[in-house]
Design an enzyme around this catalytic site. Structure first.
Site, PDB file in Angstrom:
ATOM      1  N   GLU B  57       0.813  -1.215   0.000  1.00 37.88           N
ATOM      2  CA  GLU B  57       0.000   0.000   0.000  1.00 37.88           C
ATOM      3  C   GLU B  57       0.849   1.269   0.000  1.00 37.88           C
ATOM      4  O   GLU B  57       0.461   2.293  -0.567  1.00 37.88           O
ATOM      5  CB  GLU B  57      -0.930   0.011   1.216  1.00 37.88           C
ATOM      6  CG  GLU B  57      -1.958  -1.118   1.232  1.00 37.88           C
ATOM      7  CD  GLU B  57      -1.390  -2.455   1.710  1.00 37.88           C
ATOM      8  OE1 GLU B  57      -0.239  -2.491   2.214  1.00 37.88           O
ATOM      9  OE2 GLU B  57      -2.092  -3.469   1.580  1.00 37.88           O
ATOM     10  N   HIS B 108     -14.482  -1.155   3.177  1.00 36.42           N
ATOM     11  CA  HIS B 108     -14.396  -1.977   4.393  1.00 36.42           C
ATOM     12  C   HIS B 108     -14.000  -1.164   5.626  1.00 36.42           C
ATOM     13  O   HIS B 108     -13.249  -1.623   6.480  1.00 36.42           O
ATOM     14  CB  HIS B 108     -13.437  -3.162   4.188  1.00 36.42           C
ATOM     15  CG  HIS B 108     -13.930  -4.163   3.187  1.00 36.42           C
ATOM     16  ND1 HIS B 108     -14.139  -3.840   1.862  1.00 36.42           N
ATOM     17  CD2 HIS B 108     -14.270  -5.463   3.306  1.00 36.42           C
ATOM     18  CE1 HIS B 108     -14.578  -4.915   1.216  1.00 36.42           C
ATOM     19  NE2 HIS B 108     -14.679  -5.905   2.066  1.00 36.42           N
TER      20      HIS B 108
END
Lengths: 278, 314
Positions: B57, B108
């Site tokens: 990420e 999420h």
């Protein structure tokens, strides 16, 4: 092509020394800054900005030019010195480094400084940005290079290796990463703080074309950058052996001058050694 | 109250495909979660403009920044806990500080991620993103609003964070509603208490307003979908006209939306307030609706907070 100046090796060496004098003057005026890593990278930065890269203040906002990202953001002084000598802003402004309201921040800011393409300072992040920019160039069909100058200490950042994987996976042969392998970081020798060797083999294992050079020998720097530019199919990393503090005897290989300004006496001595006047 | 339900993520995928069709500068990155975030829809439609970054990420955020340097409008997606936590420094240093055109759209978020447990239930993401200068922060309430928010941020240069949940959520906005960044919407008018909901907590606010109506209490319901820039005008008006405020967020009440609303009101028109949200503790595995009740973020909790705070009205 739009090279700002065409220079021979001797002229480039003189230019590198001029940039070194700027670095010393700037850091002395600021009373803080990072001379060691600016001096080690001076010859590489000179070769890039005064010979290798196609760039100019007039096309600063254009994507269609060669690009430079200083991942080792603490070497901002050498970057600013090169930009000023290339005409991005007045040379007189260099001594405002680190001062309130100066455009010349302690670490590069693309928002503040004309010519600075990417804000850096938190180590290990420049190569990811270089990859993204290289992808954009490829999508736009522009045959340009992105040069990313990293420190060796920042090779300990995990993100460097994430970026190394990415560039290799996407065959970003327009990325040229140069590691300023001066062997020293704040807490001491890189091999004592966090071993990096075999550094070139690591990059090779990640799928990169690996070249080596003496990063303080401008002739070698030019030849190696030429080879890097010619290589296709995979990204290229150049492990550049350099001397931290290069050009100032008492700063050379002296970890104490990683992030310390010279005092008045040291300033005079350094300027003398670099062939300049105070 | 009954509503149709829809996924925010599916609407994100749909919006990306729509953007990709009209704009060649749209590039999308994901970190091995393209099926979950629904960036896979864009990847299928425009494979040459989609790049999977693998489970990395930090590099994804840096790469997004670089693409933006190259003139692209970049959407980078993964789960909210990783986008804002794992890659916080990259978002700060490489995206927000240089003020680059990167939209972080994360899914999420919050406790409704459910079974995966506390490691995946971010309740700090709004606080983290909101604290970064240059960052626009948007928490859409449902699927259609997510769609419109994505289109809206694509039109605005600069960094933005959009938060989505995992679950299908009731459709409470209309396709006719315009999405204006920085503008909260009053969904139900009322004069006794203002219920300010964010994201999936707008529905419990609407339901609580119905419950309160049975008790003769007139509740105003505000969908606070842009967290930064905060619509202080709508909030101050509500405080002035209702005299008390309940905030409801699926986020830690410490440094969350309620804290921001309280700070905004304290400087202009302070009224009694109560904050509904995660009470500064980590969650656990469970069904999303079970968890919302367990941690005090159900409809009854919002109604109870309203009654409690109204007792403090002068």
């Amino acid at each position: 092509m739009n090279f700002p100046e065409q220079k021979g090796v001797h002229e480039l060496e003189a230019k590198a020394n001029l940039l070194r004098r700027h670095v010393i003057r700037m850091i002395h005026a600021a009373g803080s800054g990072h001379p060691g890593g600016s001096l080690s990278a001076a010859d590489i930065v000179t070769a890039l900005f005064f010979k290798v890269m196609d760039h100019s203040p007039e096309n600063v906002d254009s994507v269609d030019r060669d690009h430079f990202i200083l991942s080792k953001g603490h070497a901002a002084p050498i970057y600013y010195a090169a930009l000023a000598e290339c005409g991005y802003f007045p040379v007189d402004e260099l001594v405002t480094l680190r001062k309130l309201h100066s455009r010349l921040q302690g670490h590069p800011s693309r928002v503040k400084t004309k010519g600075v393409e990417m804000s850096t300072g938190s180590l290990g992040q420049g190569l990811s940005a270089a990859n993204g920019l290289a992808l954009a160039l490829r999508m736009k069909g522009l045959d340009r290079r992105v040069y990313c100058l990293c420190g060796d200490g920042e090779m300990a950042e995990g993100q460097i290796w994430e970026a190394a994987m990415f560039a290799s996976h996407y065959h970003l042969d327009n990325v040229i990463c140069i590691v300023d392998r001066n062997g020293l970081q704040i807490d001491g020798r890189t091999e004592d703080v966090m071993s990096l060797e075999p550094l070139g083999d690591k990059w090779q294992a990640f799928g990169w074309n690996v070249l080596y050079m003496n990063g303080n020998d401008i002739g070698q720097v030019l030849d190696t950058l030429k080879a890097a530019k010619a290589h296709r199919g995979s990204p290229t990393v150049i492990v550049a052996k350099t001397v931290k503090g290069k050009g100032v005897s008492f700063m050379e290989n002296n970890v104490g001058f990683h992030g310390k300004a010279p005092n008045d006496k040291e300033f005079e001595q350094a300027m003398k050694e670099l062939g300049g006047s105070v | 109250m009954t509503w149709a339900v829809e996924s925010q993520r599916k609407n994100y995928g749909k919006a990306l495909v729509e953007l990709g069709r009209t704009r060649k500068d749209i590039v999308v990155l994901d970190a091995d979660l393209s099926g979950s975030t629904r960036t896979v829809e864009f990847a299928k439609a425009y494979p040459e403009r989609f790049f999977n970054c693998g489970i990395a990420e930090q590099n994804m955020m840096g790469t997004a920044a670089g693409l933006a340097l190259g003139g692209m409008t970049v959407f980078a997606s993964t789960f909210a806990v990783f986008a804002t936590g794992r890659a916080y420094d990259q978002v700060r240093q490489s995206i927000a500080y240089p003020d680059l055109n990167v939209k972080i759209v994360a899914s999420h978020a919050g406790i409704t991620v459910g079974m995966d447990g506390a490691s995946h239930q971010t309740m700090e993401d709004i606080a983290l993103m909101n604290a970064i200068p240059n960052m626009t922060v948007i928490v859409p309430a449902d699927g259609p609003q997510t769609y419109r928010a994505v289109l809206a941020v694509a039109e605005r240069p600069g960094p933005a964070y959009i938060r989505m949940g995992r679950s299908d959520v009731p459709v409470i906005t209309s396709d006719k509603d315009e999405f204006v960044v920085g503008k909260a919407s009053v969904m139900v008018d009322g004069s006794d208490i203002a219920l300010v909901g964010t994201g999936q907590m707008v529905v419990p606010c609407l339901e609580a307003a119905e419950m309160l109506k049975q008790k003769g209490i007139s509740a105003r319901v505000i969908n606070l979908s842009t967290i930064k820039p905060l619509d202080t005008a709508t909030l101050i008006k509500a405080a002035r006209e209702c005299g008390a405020v309940v905030t409801a967020e699926e986020h830690n009440i410490v440094s969350g939306v309620g804290t921001l609303v309280a700070a905004a009101l304290a400087e202009s028109y302070p009224v009694p307030m109560q904050r509904v949200g995660m009470q500064d503790i980590f969650g656990q595995s469970g069904e999303s609706d079970e968890l919302m009740k367990e941690y005090g973020m159900g409809t009854k909790d919002v109604a109870a907070a309203a009654i409690k705070v109204m007792e403090r009205k002068k």
